[in-house]
Design a protein around this motif. Structure first.
Motif, PDB file in Angstrom:
ATOM      1  N   GLY A 193      13.374  16.399  -2.014  1.00 33.10           N
ATOM      2  CA  GLY A 193      13.941  17.547  -2.712  1.00 33.10           C
ATOM      3  C   GLY A 193      15.193  17.187  -3.488  1.00 33.10           C
ATOM      4  N   ASP A 194      16.025  16.334  -2.902  1.00 31.05           N
ATOM      5  CA  ASP A 194      17.240  15.921  -3.605  1.00 31.05           C
ATOM      6  C   ASP A 194      16.911  15.030  -4.795  1.00 31.05           C
ATOM      7  OD1 ASP A 194      18.972  17.437  -2.094  1.00 31.05           O
ATOM      8  OD2 ASP A 194      19.429  15.828  -0.687  1.00 31.05           O
ATOM      9  N   ALA A 195      15.843  14.255  -4.712  1.00 27.36           N
ATOM     10  CA  ALA A 195      15.417  13.448  -5.860  1.00 27.36           C
ATOM     11  C   ALA A 195      14.988  14.357  -7.013  1.00 27.36           C
ATOM     12  CB  ALA A 195      14.286  12.503  -5.458  1.00 27.36           C
ATOM     13  N   VAL A 196      14.295  15.446  -6.690  1.00 26.73           N
ATOM     14  CA  VAL A 196      13.910  16.417  -7.718  1.00 26.73           C
ATOM     15  C   VAL A 196      15.165  17.036  -8.332  1.00 26.73           C
ATOM     16  CG1 VAL A 196      12.773  18.648  -8.118  1.00 26.73           C
ATOM     17  CG2 VAL A 196      11.638  16.890  -6.735  1.00 26.73           C
ATOM     18  N   LYS A 197      16.172  17.322  -7.502  1.00 26.70           N
ATOM     19  CA  LYS A 197      17.430  17.884  -8.016  1.00 26.70           C
ATOM     20  C   LYS A 197      18.123  16.904  -8.961  1.00 26.70           C
ATOM     21  CE  LYS A 197      18.110  20.444  -3.767  1.00 26.70           C
ATOM     22  NZ  LYS A 197      18.895  20.444  -2.525  1.00 26.70           N
ATOM     23  N   CYS A 198      17.997  15.602  -8.701  1.00 26.84           N
ATOM     24  CA  CYS A 198      18.588  14.598  -9.597  1.00 26.84           C
ATOM     25  C   CYS A 198      17.929  14.663 -10.973  1.00 26.84           C
ATOM     26  CB  CYS A 198      18.439  13.198  -9.012  1.00 26.84           C
ATOM     27  SG  CYS A 198      19.424  12.905  -7.536  1.00 26.84           S
ATOM     28  N   VAL A 199      16.613  14.778 -10.996  1.00 26.62           N
ATOM     29  CA  VAL A 199      15.899  14.892 -12.271  1.00 26.62           C
ATOM     30  C   VAL A 199      16.309  16.178 -12.983  1.00 26.62           C
ATOM     31  CG1 VAL A 199      13.616  15.141 -13.340  1.00 26.62           C
ATOM     32  CG2 VAL A 199      13.961  13.465 -11.501  1.00 26.62           C
ATOM     33  N   LEU A 200      16.355  17.289 -12.234  1.00 24.49           N
ATOM     34  CA  LEU A 200      16.787  18.561 -12.823  1.00 24.49           C
ATOM     35  C   LEU A 200      18.207  18.465 -13.369  1.00 24.49           C
ATOM     36  CD1 LEU A 200      15.381  21.149 -10.245  1.00 24.49           C
ATOM     37  CD2 LEU A 200      14.640  20.800 -12.614  1.00 24.49           C
ATOM     38  N   THR A 201      19.072  17.771 -12.656  1.00 20.88           N
ATOM     39  CA  THR A 201      20.452  17.586 -13.120  1.00 20.88           C
ATOM     40  C   THR A 201      20.471  16.867 -14.458  1.00 20.88           C
ATOM     41  OG1 THR A 201      21.340  17.576 -10.869  1.00 20.88           O
ATOM     42  CG2 THR A 201      22.694  16.536 -12.565  1.00 20.88           C
ATOM     43  N   GLY A 202      19.665  15.830 -14.581  1.00 15.55           N
ATOM     44  CA  GLY A 202      19.588  15.106 -15.851  1.00 15.55           C
ATOM     45  C   GLY A 202      19.111  16.001 -16.980  1.00 15.55           C
ATOM     46  N   LEU A 203      18.061  16.759 -16.735  1.00 16.09           N
ATOM     47  CA  LEU A 203      17.495  17.637 -17.765  1.00 16.09           C
ATOM     48  C   LEU A 203      18.456  18.766 -18.144  1.00 16.09           C
ATOM     49  CD1 LEU A 203      13.845  17.821 -16.384  1.00 16.09           C
ATOM     50  CD2 LEU A 203      14.622  16.569 -18.421  1.00 16.09           C
ATOM     51  N   ILE A 204      19.063  19.387 -17.140  1.00 19.04           N
ATOM     52  CA  ILE A 204      19.982  20.505 -17.402  1.00 19.04           C
ATOM     53  C   ILE A 204      21.236  20.011 -18.119  1.00 19.04           C
ATOM     54  CG2 ILE A 204      21.466  22.252 -16.322  1.00 19.04           C
ATOM     55  CD1 ILE A 204      19.229  22.463 -14.123  1.00 19.04           C
ATOM     56  N   THR A 205      21.771  18.881 -17.685  1.00 12.72           N
ATOM     57  CA  THR A 205      22.967  18.330 -18.331  1.00 12.72           C
ATOM     58  C   THR A 205      22.691  18.031 -19.795  1.00 12.72           C
ATOM     59  OG1 THR A 205      23.718  17.397 -16.232  1.00 12.72           O
ATOM     60  CG2 THR A 205      24.698  16.476 -18.238  1.00 12.72           C
ATOM     61  N   ASN A 206      21.541  17.438 -20.078  1.00 16.10           N
ATOM     62  CA  ASN A 206      21.176  17.145 -21.465  1.00 16.10           C
ATOM     63  C   ASN A 206      21.016  18.440 -22.268  1.00 16.10           C
ATOM     64  OD1 ASN A 206      20.521  15.206 -23.531  1.00 16.10           O
ATOM     65  ND2 ASN A 206      18.436  15.986 -23.397  1.00 16.10           N
ATOM     66  N   ALA A 207      20.425  19.464 -21.668  1.00 15.58           N
ATOM     67  CA  ALA A 207      20.265  20.752 -22.352  1.00 15.58           C
ATOM     68  C   ALA A 207      21.624  21.383 -22.659  1.00 15.58           C
ATOM     69  CB  ALA A 207      19.409  21.697 -21.506  1.00 15.58           C
ATOM     70  N   VAL A 208      22.561  21.288 -21.713  1.00 15.32           N
ATOM     71  CA  VAL A 208      23.916  21.815 -21.950  1.00 15.32           C
ATOM     72  C   VAL A 208      24.572  21.046 -23.096  1.00 15.32           C
ATOM     73  CG1 VAL A 208      26.246  21.996 -20.965  1.00 15.32           C
ATOM     74  CG2 VAL A 208      24.266  22.686 -19.609  1.00 15.32           C
ATOM     75  N   ALA A 209      24.402  19.731 -23.107  1.00 13.41           N
ATOM     76  CA  ALA A 209      25.004  18.908 -24.159  1.00 13.41           C
ATOM     77  C   ALA A 209      24.448  19.259 -25.536  1.00 13.41           C
ATOM     78  CB  ALA A 209      24.782  17.434 -23.864  1.00 13.41           C
ATOM     79  N   ARG A 210      23.174  19.573 -25.596  1.00 12.61           N
ATOM     80  CA  ARG A 210      22.564  19.928 -26.886  1.00 12.61           C
ATOM     81  C   ARG A 210      22.981  21.336 -27.326  1.00 12.61           C
ATOM     82  NH1 ARG A 210      17.821  16.883 -28.585  1.00 12.61           N
ATOM     83  NH2 ARG A 210      17.564  15.148 -27.144  1.00 12.61           N
TER      84      ARG A 210
END
Length: 181
Positions: free
Chosen positions: A154-171
């Motif tokens: 579950g925490d590995a999935v959260k790491c992927v989500l963190t990457g995707l969400i952070t990139n979305a915030v940056a865009r």
């Protein structure tokens, strides 16, 4: 300056709000919740110092009694339970996660943020979490490490989500991503 304080308060609220997502406990007595996703995001979006400040603010509010943890938990008793190490580990986890994003200038922010979340939100947090579980449950470190294994997928999935969400915030709001400034 005011924007920084608002951002810290916003991420404190985000971490608390993620505690409202239904969680469940394993045999160890440590809940599986979405709050660690908020900790990871605080580091990747706000950076090391501000991300840690958001977590510290939440920790202070919890210890003084506000029921902001998953399942409505709060109060000084949290420091004696099996999740104490994870709770304490949130602070260095957010800091390390933010530090990695601040320092690693790769093309793919998604990859950088996901790896940063893995290093801070899993490696660092689990060091504290395993030590805390061993202490609170009166187990050896290897026994506590085995008890923490079910959390990793579950925490590995959260790491992927963190990457995707952070990139979305940056865009969407490049100026908001303080960890890259």
């Amino acid at each position: 300056m005011e924007h920084r304080f608002v951002s810290i308060a916003l991420f404190t609220a985000l971490i608390a709000a993620l505690g409202l997502v239904p969680s469940f406990q394993l045999m160890s007595g440590v809940p599986i919740s979405m709050q660690s996703l908020g900790v990871m995001l605080a580091g990747t979006v706000l950076g090391a110092k501000r991300g840690a400040a958001a977590v510290l603010l939440l920790q202070v509010l919890v210890v003084i009694g506000l029921p902001l943890l998953a399942g409505g938990r709060g109060g000084p008793g949290i420091l004696a339970g099996p999740s104490v190490g994870f709770f304490i580990g949130w602070l260095p986890a957010a800091y390390v996660t933010g530090l990695v994003v601040e320092r690693w200038r790769a093309r793919s922010l998604t990859l950088v943020a996901a790896v940063a979340a893995l290093l801070g939100g899993i490696v660092v947090m689990y060091v504290f979490g395993i030590i805390g579980m061993a202490w609170a449950l009166e187990r050896s470190l290897p026994q506590a490490a085995l008890l923490s294994l079910p959390f990793i997928p579950g925490d590995a999935v959260k790491c992927v989500l963190t990457g995707l969400i952070t990139n979305a915030v940056a865009r969407a709001r490049p100026s908001y991503l303080m960890s890259r400034q």
